[in-house]
Enzyme design. Sequence first.
Site, PDB file in Angstrom:
ATOM      1  N   HIS A  87      -8.613  -2.192  11.892  1.00  0.00           N
ATOM      2  CA  HIS A  87      -8.246  -0.872  12.397  1.00  0.00           C
ATOM      3  C   HIS A  87      -9.103  -0.499  13.599  1.00  0.00           C
ATOM      4  O   HIS A  87     -10.195  -1.049  13.793  1.00  0.00           O
ATOM      5  CB  HIS A  87      -8.442   0.202  11.317  1.00  0.00           C
ATOM      6  CG  HIS A  87      -7.496   0.115  10.173  1.00  0.00           C
ATOM      7  ND1 HIS A  87      -7.903   0.189   8.856  1.00  0.00           N
ATOM      8  CD2 HIS A  87      -6.152  -0.024  10.134  1.00  0.00           C
ATOM      9  CE1 HIS A  87      -6.862   0.103   8.052  1.00  0.00           C
ATOM     10  NE2 HIS A  87      -5.784  -0.040   8.806  1.00  0.00           N
ATOM     11  N   CYS A 103     -13.134   5.004   6.026  1.00  0.00           N
ATOM     12  CA  CYS A 103     -11.889   4.839   5.264  1.00  0.00           C
ATOM     13  C   CYS A 103     -12.016   5.223   3.802  1.00  0.00           C
ATOM     14  O   CYS A 103     -11.025   5.312   3.097  1.00  0.00           O
ATOM     15  CB  CYS A 103     -11.365   3.411   5.383  1.00  0.00           C
ATOM     16  SG  CYS A 103     -12.533   2.159   4.873  1.00  0.00           S
ATOM     17  N   ARG A 125       0.800  -1.217   0.000  1.00  0.00           N
ATOM     18  CA  ARG A 125       0.000   0.000   0.000  1.00  0.00           C
ATOM     19  C   ARG A 125       0.838   1.275   0.000  1.00  0.00           C
ATOM     20  O   ARG A 125       0.281   2.369  -0.132  1.00  0.00           O
ATOM     21  CB  ARG A 125      -0.947   0.016   1.200  1.00  0.00           C
ATOM     22  CG  ARG A 125      -1.951  -1.128   1.217  1.00  0.00           C
ATOM     23  CD  ARG A 125      -3.151  -0.776   2.065  1.00  0.00           C
ATOM     24  NE  ARG A 125      -3.818   0.419   1.548  1.00  0.00           N
ATOM     25  CZ  ARG A 125      -4.780   1.064   2.213  1.00  0.00           C
ATOM     26  NH1 ARG A 125      -5.168   0.634   3.400  1.00  0.00           N
ATOM     27  NH2 ARG A 125      -5.340   2.141   1.696  1.00  0.00           N
TER      28      ARG A 125
END
Length: 446
Positions: A355, A440, A279
């Site tokens: 997360h 997100c 990422r």
Amino acid sequence: MTNEHDLSHEDEASTGARVAARPAADEPLDWRSRISAALLVAVAVSLVTLLLTVVRLNETDVTGQQMPLQTLGLTFDFYVIPSLVLVVFLTIAGWFGAFRTWFTGALAALLSAIGSAILGYALRVLVGGTVELTGEVWGIIAQQVFGLFFPFLVYATLLGALLAPWLERRILEAERAALGHGRQARGFVPMPDEGKIALVRIPADSMADAELTHQERAEIDMDLANEQWEHYVELLERYGWSTREVAAAPTMADSVFVEDHVVVLDGVAIATRAGVDSRRAELPGVRAALELEDVVIAELDAPATLDGGDVLVVDDTVYVGASSRTNADGIRQLRAIAGELGYRTVAVPIEGALHLKTVATALPDGTVVAWPEAFEGALPFPRVIAAEERTGASILPLDAETVAVAASAPKTAKQLERLGYRVEALDVSEFEKAEGGLTCLSARIA
């Protein structure tokens, strides 16, 4: 570790990096586009259904004669009224979103075809004027639904499942593109709301290959994902957010989850360092978008890793998830930057979740909505309520009175409505398959 960027409005405009705003979900053109798309799809499905039915049955008309050339016209005439009725029913179904998936498309088409067969046959009887619509006649009509009209039902159902969803998406995409070109031709420039700015990034074609940590891989419908993303952006703009589109990254599977690459505290944009190597190539595009805004950019140094999805800011406290994506060095460097800005940082161990903001987000008044099962020990938040569903713990405040909640969490939505909030339910099912959620999909930088 920090770099300042002070770009004038003239420099910013010259880059051409800001994209024209999409139409808000309640603009007149939007409903017109949807009803015109529904009508076009209905006409196409009905016409093809009629033609296939006539081709299939043109060798035998309703009287049983075996003269194809002579019976072709009679066969066409017999099914044309039900096909016209089918246009009406399918247009209504399309308006209500029946063609977003193959299953609902097939079901809507089947029910519409049954209704069209009955009503269309009855209209033929009335137009003919030789027979009254008695109970006995209605019984004969009902029997023919799965007799003479059986091929009609089959073709309509198949086309509702296969042709209708594909065609509707293509029509809406073409109309959105035409809208964008029209606005650009008229010199349209979005008026930025400097108080509410959000970075967004269109889903990558390769999103099905997104990194997964706690979920099994499931098939992602990219057409539906793109439609859900459009609705997400429209919702932000409807509530006053000025969206900035980060350059597309078609080969970067997770790039739509733009929140993970930046944390903003009092005008300081902390460019993070992703917790997985794959990422990190997403960051330059996000950084380029940040450089167009009136922010100071700070960066984390290796070996720190930190995903923005692990950072929850409530009042003067920064909660940071100690997850598989955020390590101790990332927490230490974030704590140092936040401390200089007057924030205290609290590290929160989590388990079974990607997360922190997957399982804990804050309402506009600072109360945290959390999924307690994902935390090790007591919850660290001073004001907290437990979400009714796991996906309900990832909410997105839109303004002081409104929050967005995933459509997959209807109980949590009702729970927040009881607290006096206006709730916008948003379907993000395809992003949930990639361990994503409402927060997100955008990086709120102001």
